[in-house]
Design an enzyme around this catalytic site. Structure first.
Site, short mmCIF file in Angstrom:
data_model
loop_
_atom_site.label_atom_id
_atom_site.label_comp_id
_atom_site.label_asym_id
_atom_site.label_seq_id
_atom_site.Cartn_x
_atom_site.Cartn_y
_atom_site.Cartn_z
N SER A 175 0.83 -1.13 -0.06
CA SER A 175 0.06 -0.02 0.05
C SER A 175 0.78 1.22 -0.15
O SER A 175 2.02 1.42 0.46
CB SER A 175 -0.95 0.19 1.36
OG SER A 175 -1.67 1.10 1.42
N TYR A 200 -0.90 -1.12 10.62
CA TYR A 200 -1.23 -1.60 8.97
C TYR A 200 -0.07 -0.96 8.28
O TYR A 200 0.52 -1.61 7.45
CB TYR A 200 -2.69 -1.04 8.53
CG TYR A 200 -2.83 -1.27 7.21
CD1 TYR A 200 -3.22 -2.35 6.67
CD2 TYR A 200 -2.88 -0.13 6.39
CE1 TYR A 200 -3.36 -2.81 5.31
CE2 TYR A 200 -3.15 -0.53 4.97
CZ TYR A 200 -3.43 -1.81 4.69
OH TYR A 200 -3.81 -2.08 3.40
#
EC number: 1.1.1.300
Length: 312
Positions: A175, A200
């Protein structure tokens, strides 16, 4: 008050009118290769929904034998049935894989290696995001354990099969938020300090660093590896955050569909001539420079060995 409400209503009405154009702008690139995959074997983690499902659909459409590796087998079978009907490819199979449990990962790998003599593409797609603090069956913080360590172990266990099947590829779904991630070796399991958002980000940085290091170690083997950012996509990934679920609903006309989000993964799995770019990070089907401070690079370089030890 009424005037303000009127202006707000007009603004949102305008946004929704122009939404298709805005979404087209943010949708990014498209995988344009015509490569077909008859006789090729592909494993995709978390392909029972979202980006993984659309990736599996397209690779099945191109003739590959596709393994959907997921925790929820019933959901996986439902997705596989849909893909088989849509692509007329009967070689879409489902196998149980729980990335939060190394026993499950080893059981999946053992079963796959007994079943298949080749593996041409491994797409490490599954992931979790913004979970409340918890640990995997082996005691790892959940984001790190599922998003990175689970996939690291899976790749390690399947690596020899990838090598004998070369040319082969490993695609790691990361990401853009890896840019704000750090690997804290003094608190790897986030026991002293935990942020579900940054946990994350840290795991996505681990994906990028792992991709880079793996590419170095696989030089000359015919196996190449790529990290990808799929974009902002409507998917179940945000299910642990009520705020993000609400925002995704409000702005759904402006974010990518799962099919659009799958394009960079498909590009890295299929496009010809990517071998010199092994280890790179891709966004919108294009390779991008990863901006890293020396501290993060040194931390990552040393950390990869540490993270490997944890998952072996």
């Amino acid at each position: 008050m009424l005037a303000a409400l009127g202006l707000l209503t007009s603004f949102f009405s305008f946004l929704y009118v122009v939404a298709p154009s805005i979404r087209k702008f943010f949708a990014g690139g498209v995988c344009r290769t015509n490569v077909q995959l008859p006789g090729k074997v592909v494993v995709i983690t978390g392909a029972n929904t979202g980006i993984g499902k659309e990736t599996a659909r397209e690779l099945a459409r191109r003739g590959a034998r596709v393994y959907i590796a997921c925790r929820d087998v019933l959901k996986g079978e439902s997705a596989a049935s849909e893909i088989r009907a849509d692509t007329k490819n009967s070689q879409v199979l489902v196998r149980k894989l729980d990335l939060s449990d190394t026993k499950s990962i080893r059981a999946f790998a053992e079963g796959f290696l007994a079943e298949e003599k080749q593996l041409h593409v491994l797409i490490n797609n599954a992931g979790v995001m913004m979970c409340p603090y918890s640990k995997t069956a082996d005691g790892f913080e959940t984001h790190l354990g599922v998003n990175h360590l689970g996939h690291f172990l899976l790749t390690y266990l399947l690596l020899e099969r990838l090598k004998v099947s070369a040319p082969a590829r490993v695609v790691n779904v990361s990401s853009v938020v890896h840019h704000v991630g750090n690997i804290h070796f003094h608190d790897l399991q986030s026991e002293k300090r935990y942020s579900r958002s940054f946990a994350y980000c840290h795991s996505k940085l681990a994906n990028v660093l792992f991709t880079r290091e793996l590419a170095k170690r696989l030089q000359g083997t015919g196996v190449t590896t790529y990290a990808v950012h799929p974009g902002i996509v409507r998917s179940e990934l945000v299910r642990h955050s009520s705020l993000l679920c609400l925002l995704w609903r409000l702005f759904s006309p402006f974010v990518k569909t799962a099919r659009e989000g799958a394009q960079t993964s498909l590009h890295c799995a299929l496009a010809e001539g990517l071998e010199p770019l092994s280890g790179k990070y891709f966004r919108c089907v294009k390779a991008e420079q990863v901006l890293s401070t020396p501290g993060r690079v040194c931390m990552g370089g040393a950390g990869l060995t540490g993270l490997c030890i944890l998952s072996s």
